[in-house]
Each structure stands twice: as C-alpha cells, then as structure tokens.
Design a protein around this motif. Structure first.
Motif, PDB file in Angstrom:
ATOM      1  N   ILE A  27     -32.206 -24.091  -2.961  1.00 43.02           N
ATOM      2  CA  ILE A  27     -32.496 -23.710  -1.563  1.00 43.02           C
ATOM      3  C   ILE A  27     -31.529 -22.639  -1.030  1.00 43.02           C
ATOM      4  O   ILE A  27     -31.829 -21.968  -0.048  1.00 43.02           O
ATOM      5  N   PHE A  28     -30.368 -22.479  -1.684  1.00 42.06           N
ATOM      6  CA  PHE A  28     -29.403 -21.475  -1.199  1.00 42.06           C
ATOM      7  C   PHE A  28     -29.441 -20.205  -2.046  1.00 42.06           C
ATOM      8  O   PHE A  28     -28.544 -19.352  -1.952  1.00 42.06           O
ATOM      9  N   ALA A  29     -30.502 -20.060  -2.847  1.00 38.40           N
ATOM     10  CA  ALA A  29     -30.552 -18.953  -3.818  1.00 38.40           C
ATOM     11  C   ALA A  29     -30.454 -17.581  -3.150  1.00 38.40           C
ATOM     12  O   ALA A  29     -29.911 -16.645  -3.731  1.00 38.40           O
ATOM     13  N   ASN A  30     -30.972 -17.457  -1.920  1.00 41.84           N
ATOM     14  CA  ASN A  30     -31.055 -16.112  -1.327  1.00 41.84           C
ATOM     15  C   ASN A  30     -30.009 -15.829  -0.247  1.00 41.84           C
ATOM     16  O   ASN A  30     -30.130 -14.848   0.472  1.00 41.84           O
ATOM     17  N   ILE A  31     -28.996 -16.673  -0.108  1.00 45.13           N
ATOM     18  CA  ILE A  31     -28.100 -16.429   1.032  1.00 45.13           C
ATOM     19  C   ILE A  31     -26.998 -15.441   0.672  1.00 45.13           C
ATOM     20  O   ILE A  31     -26.603 -15.319  -0.496  1.00 45.13           O
TER      21      ILE A  31
END
Ligand code: CMP
Length: 227
Positions: A15-19
């Motif tokens: 879920i944090f792949a794109n931050i």
C-alpha cells in the motif's frame, strides 16, 4: 529496529509502494515497534481497532472461533504484509483474531496517523482499495472451495496456493519448504487434523507428492490432477 530499516520495510509494503521519500520519512517517524512471542494474541475479534500492523519479521494467522471452540483460519500473513486496516476504515470492532505463529516483530501505526496519511496520499488510498479487492477475491474463492470441493480438493487447493506463493521449482516438481502444521491446514480446510493427515498420506501413497517433515514436493501428477 532503526529508522533506516523501518523505511526499507515500509517501502516493501504494497500500500505504500507509491509514496515519496518525505511521506515515507514521516510515516517511519510515527510508528512503534513491538516484539511478540510465538502463539500470542495480537488482538481479539470484537476488540476496538486503533492501529494498523505491519509485519517486519515472523508470521501471523487470522482466525475465527466458533461457539464450540472450533477454529477456522482465514489467512496467514508474513514479512511485509499488513493487517488491522478494516476496523480503521469502517470504525467497527476487529473482524477476526490475529495470532502469531512464530516470534514476530510488528511495526504499528496509530489510526489517526494512518487516516491523516490517507487524506494526504490518494495513491496509498487507491492501493488500499486494490488490496481489499484482492483479499475479497481470495475470500470469494475460499467460500467457493469450502462449499464446492470435497476435503481432498480443499487440501489440494491449499497446497496449490502455497506452491504458487512460496514454491520453488526443483527437479521432482515444486518444493514448499515450510508447509503450515496439519492443524493449521485443517483449520483452513474446515476439517480435522486427522483427516488432513489421512489426505496427505493418501496423496503420498498415490505418488502425487513427497513429504519430509515440513517440506513437501508436489509432483507433476499433482498438478495434472488438481491444477
Ligand atoms: P480488522 O478487522 O481491523 O482486524 C482483523 C484483520 O484481519 C482485518 O482487519 C484484516 O486486516 C484481516 N482480515 C480479516 N478477514 C480477512 C480475510 N478474509 N482475508 C484477509 N485478511 C483478513
């Protein structure tokens, strides 16, 4: 766990792949780390939910208990997986019990910090929706298997799932290095440990798989029959 390791872990969580680095640093500074021994209850069904959990190391299972004490395991989570998001999103009590299968290190993000991050980062919110859809899809498949397959089919399906997730190709077929215990397989296939033992024994006698302790090799006939 130092902050570099926490950042590395968070980067690996789907879920944090794109931050971006700034948001990642902020999240890393907000979390708490907790070491939990084997077979410990992290939280129980119906507890109020106030945090998201990420597994830095170890393994947990998500279980429901029936009134007669019967247990059904919904899923297992390992390193880099997260759980406990549902209560944070729908403001309801925990939907299931989560128990460690091994000593585990957990990284914990408070609800208010998770919600503030979601408000700032639509990419994470979209990733959460994607992950919820994947989990619902998997849950649908499990409901179908429980209702439509016999116990041989259900145990075979669990082994196929393990092979798909963690299997390694070897000369004789696909190696699963560390299968769940027979009790855990039973609790996922909605049957008894004795039946799982008999089913695995029958698969072995028929030459569909080889077992050696926790190691299982699924041979080509296994995939022909159950694939
Ligand atoms: P929550 O309801 O807060 O607490 C229990 C957690 O177990 C839940 O959030 C999810 O993270 C996880 N969970 C519950 N049911 C399932 C399921 N069917 N598949 C995967 N994870 C689940």
């Amino acid at each position: 766990m130092d902050s570099t390791r926490i950042r590395e872990l968070l980067k690996k969580v789907s879920i944090f792949a794109n931050i971006d680095d700034q948001a990642l640093g902020r999240l890393a500074s907000l979390v708490q780390v907790r070491e939990v021994g084997k077979d410990s209850l992290i939280f129980g069904q119906d507890d109020s939910g106030d945090a998201l959990f990420i597994i830095a190391s170890g393994r947990v299972k998500v279980v429901l208990y029936g009134e007669n004490g019967k247990e059904i395991t919904l899923t297992f989570f390992g390193e880099g997986d997260f759980f406990g998001e549902m209560s944070l999103l729908d403001d309801m009590p925990r939907s299931a019990n989560v128990i460690t299968c091994e000593a585990s290190t957990l990284v914990i993000l408070k609800r208010s910090d998770f919600v503030a991050h979601l408000e700032e980062s639509p990419a994470t919110a979209i990733n959460v929706l994607g992950e919820l859809s994947r989990r619902l899809r998997k849950a649908d498949e499990i409901i179908g298997n429980l209702a439509l397959l016999d116990v041989y089919g259900r145990v075979a399906r669990l082994l196929m799932d393990l092979a798909e997730k963690d299997g390694e190709k070897v000369e004789e077929g696909t190696l699963i290095r560390k299968r769940p215990t027979q009790q855990d397989l039973a609790s996922m296939a909605n049957t008894s440990r004795e039946t799982v033992s008999r089913v695995l024994g029958d698969f072995q006698k028929r030459g569909l798989l080889e077992m050696d302790g926790k190691r299982v090799v699924l041979g080509p006939h296994f995939f022909r029959e159950h694939g």
